[in-house]
Scaffold this motif. Structure first.
Motif, mmCIF file in Angstrom:
data_model
loop_
_atom_site.group_PDB
_atom_site.id
_atom_site.type_symbol
_atom_site.label_atom_id
_atom_site.label_comp_id
_atom_site.label_asym_id
_atom_site.label_seq_id
_atom_site.Cartn_x
_atom_site.Cartn_y
_atom_site.Cartn_z
ATOM 1 N N HIS A 191 0.824 -1.205 0.000
ATOM 2 C CA HIS A 191 0.000 0.000 0.000
ATOM 3 C C HIS A 191 0.864 1.262 0.000
ATOM 4 O O HIS A 191 2.067 1.205 0.274
ATOM 5 C CB HIS A 191 -0.912 0.027 1.240
ATOM 6 C CG HIS A 191 -1.646 -1.235 1.484
ATOM 7 N ND1 HIS A 191 -1.535 -1.948 2.660
ATOM 8 C CD2 HIS A 191 -2.503 -1.933 0.697
ATOM 9 C CE1 HIS A 191 -2.290 -3.022 2.590
ATOM 10 N NE2 HIS A 191 -2.889 -3.048 1.416
ATOM 11 N N LEU A 245 -6.301 6.899 -0.049
ATOM 12 C CA LEU A 245 -5.078 6.473 -0.708
ATOM 13 C C LEU A 245 -4.170 5.617 0.172
ATOM 14 O O LEU A 245 -3.341 4.865 -0.349
ATOM 15 C CB LEU A 245 -4.285 7.702 -1.180
ATOM 16 C CG LEU A 245 -4.964 8.596 -2.217
ATOM 17 C CD1 LEU A 245 -4.015 9.722 -2.632
ATOM 18 C CD2 LEU A 245 -5.394 7.789 -3.432
ATOM 19 N N SER A 248 -4.500 2.011 -0.617
ATOM 20 C CA SER A 248 -4.683 1.725 -2.036
ATOM 21 C C SER A 248 -3.475 0.955 -2.578
ATOM 22 O O SER A 248 -2.332 1.204 -2.193
ATOM 23 C CB SER A 248 -4.852 3.022 -2.820
ATOM 24 O OG SER A 248 -4.854 2.767 -4.216
ATOM 25 N N THR A 249 -3.741 0.025 -3.488
ATOM 26 C CA THR A 249 -2.664 -0.733 -4.140
ATOM 27 C C THR A 249 -2.428 -0.237 -5.566
ATOM 28 O O THR A 249 -1.775 -0.908 -6.357
ATOM 29 C CB THR A 249 -3.009 -2.232 -4.178
ATOM 30 O OG1 THR A 249 -4.259 -2.413 -4.857
ATOM 31 C CG2 THR A 249 -3.104 -2.799 -2.765
ATOM 32 N N ASP A 250 -2.936 0.933 -5.882
ATOM 33 C CA ASP A 250 -2.763 1.521 -7.214
ATOM 34 C C ASP A 250 -1.272 1.665 -7.516
ATOM 35 O O ASP A 250 -0.547 2.357 -6.801
ATOM 36 C CB ASP A 250 -3.446 2.888 -7.254
ATOM 37 C CG ASP A 250 -3.420 3.528 -8.647
ATOM 38 O OD1 ASP A 250 -2.682 3.023 -9.521
ATOM 39 O OD2 ASP A 250 -4.113 4.547 -8.842
ATOM 40 N N SER A 251 -0.810 1.025 -8.579
ATOM 41 C CA SER A 251 0.617 1.032 -8.915
ATOM 42 C C SER A 251 1.125 2.393 -9.358
ATOM 43 O O SER A 251 2.338 2.604 -9.450
ATOM 44 C CB SER A 251 0.893 0.003 -10.021
ATOM 45 O OG SER A 251 0.166 0.337 -11.203
ATOM 46 N N LYS A 252 0.217 3.327 -9.617
ATOM 47 C CA LYS A 252 0.633 4.667 -10.035
ATOM 48 C C LYS A 252 1.009 5.560 -8.852
ATOM 49 O O LYS A 252 1.669 6.588 -9.034
ATOM 50 C CB LYS A 252 -0.493 5.346 -10.831
ATOM 51 C CG LYS A 252 -0.825 4.661 -12.148
ATOM 52 C CD LYS A 252 -1.965 5.388 -12.862
ATOM 53 C CE LYS A 252 -2.318 4.688 -14.171
ATOM 54 N NZ LYS A 252 -3.457 5.358 -14.853
ATOM 55 N N LEU A 253 0.609 5.171 -7.658
ATOM 56 C CA LEU A 253 0.811 6.037 -6.491
ATOM 57 C C LEU A 253 2.280 6.307 -6.155
ATOM 58 O O LEU A 253 2.621 7.443 -5.811
ATOM 59 C CB LEU A 253 0.078 5.466 -5.277
ATOM 60 C CG LEU A 253 -1.450 5.545 -5.353
ATOM 61 C CD1 LEU A 253 -2.077 4.883 -4.136
ATOM 62 C CD2 LEU A 253 -1.908 6.996 -5.462
ATOM 63 N N ARG A 256 3.430 9.054 -8.232
ATOM 64 C CA ARG A 256 2.754 10.317 -7.913
ATOM 65 C C ARG A 256 3.298 10.957 -6.639
ATOM 66 O O ARG A 256 3.433 12.185 -6.574
ATOM 67 C CB ARG A 256 1.247 10.075 -7.747
ATOM 68 C CG ARG A 256 0.500 9.753 -9.038
ATOM 69 C CD ARG A 256 -0.966 9.476 -8.762
ATOM 70 N NE ARG A 256 -1.634 10.632 -8.175
ATOM 71 C CZ ARG A 256 -2.873 10.606 -7.682
ATOM 72 N NH1 ARG A 256 -3.577 9.471 -7.692
ATOM 73 N NH2 ARG A 256 -3.422 11.701 -7.165
#
Length: 320
Positions: A191, A245, A248-253, A256
């Motif tokens: 995360h 966030l 979140s496991t969003d690979s874009k984080l 960012r």
């Protein structure tokens, strides 16, 4: 009441400063011998007949996949010669750097008693800014051509946020970071919170081993960027919470908010234009500092403590 609180705060600040001074005096007595070996100069001055001796003294600088002809050609290469000339001109002695590295090693020895002073080798790397320093248990390699100053002509074409930290004063910072990476458990980070706390741990170790370096330099900010981060800390935190966030496991984080970048990407023009990159690292740093301030734990205990535990027990809540 406010006057009383102010007096109490000043009282604790005074005693804290006295304790810090005593600690630094104790650390300064640790016997550390630092000798920087100038492989960059030795290679620049060498003739082909000197190659066997160089390879004997610095075997780790000559990967086996390259034959002697490769090194002979490199000795005669015009660009390599210019790189060496510029590096030696910028760093004729390394006196300041030697003092700073010694102080860092003394702090490493204090906090990590098993630390052993490595051989420190300087070299050039064709401006390989992604690998400015390399450390092992026995060797520390510093690629001096990545620290020639942010206005050096060799760096033309590189993005300004990268060049900003290609300065001599970042040598000890990058070494401290490399050693911090060796001590912090690098478990799988699922995360954004995991990423933030991991880098927060690295920055907290830098607080301990290079306390003589400014906070802005430790994270690779200008003072103005650091001031912006502190001034907007509450709003940044609210954004992370409102956008959900942290877990979140969003690979874009990471790109960012964690990785080096010209700015952090909130996708809000008024913030993105002003924010520095790595703002997630900054917030993670504040979380780790809050955890250490609010819990009776040692630096070594911090290293392997899970991110979730650190967050839960940090009671982190930024205020304007």
């Amino acid at each position: 009441m406010r006057v009383f609180i102010l007096i109490v705060s000043l009282f604790f600040l005074l005693f804290s400063c006295q304790d810090d001074n005593k600690l630094e005096a104790e650390i300064s007595k640790i016997d550390i011998n630092v000798n920087i070996e100038r492989f960059d100069i030795a290679f620049a001055e060498a003739e082909p007949t000197n190659l066997p001796a160089l390879k004997a003294n610095f075997p780790f600088m000559f990967p086996r996949q390259y034959d002697d002809a490769f090194w002979y050609n490199k000795m005669q290469d015009t660009l390599q010669r210019q790189l060496s000339e510029e590096t030696i001109k910028k760093f004729p002695a390394l006196k300041t750097e030697t003092k700073d590295i010694k102080k860092m090693f003394q702090h490493l020895k204090y906090y990590f008693p098993t630390f052993k002073t490595p051989r420190i080798i300087t070299t050039t790397s064709d401006v390989d800014y992604k690998n400015k320093v390399i450390v092992t248990d026995t060797i520390a390699i510093v690629e001096l051509d990545t620290y020639l100053g942010n206005d050096h002509f060799f760096y033309e074409g590189l993005q300004s946020y990268i060049v900003a930290n290609m300065t001599p004063d970042q040598i000890v910072v990058d070494l401290a970071n490399a050693y911090a990476e060796k001590y912090v458990l690098n478990s799988r980070r699922k995360h954004l919170l995991d990423e933030m706390v991991y880098f927060g741990k690295l920055l907290y170790i830098k607080d301990k081993v290079i306390p003589f370096i400014s906070d802005a330099q430790k994270i690779g900010y200008t003072q103005q960027q650091l001031d912006w981060a502190f001034a907007n800390q509450e709003q940044i935190w609210k954004y992370f919470i409102q956008k959900e966030l942290l877990y979140s496991t969003d690979s874009k984080l990471p790109n960012r908010f964690i990785n080096p970048a010209p700015f952090s990407k909130f996708y809000l023009a008024e913030i993105d234009n002003e924010s520095p990159g790595k703002i997630g690292q900054f917030i993670g740093w504040q979380i780790v500092k809050a955890y250490m301030n609010n819990n009776d734990v040692t630096l070594n205990e911090l290293l392997n403590t899970p991110a979730q535990t650190i967050f839960n027990k940090s009671y982190y809540k930024p205020r304007e």
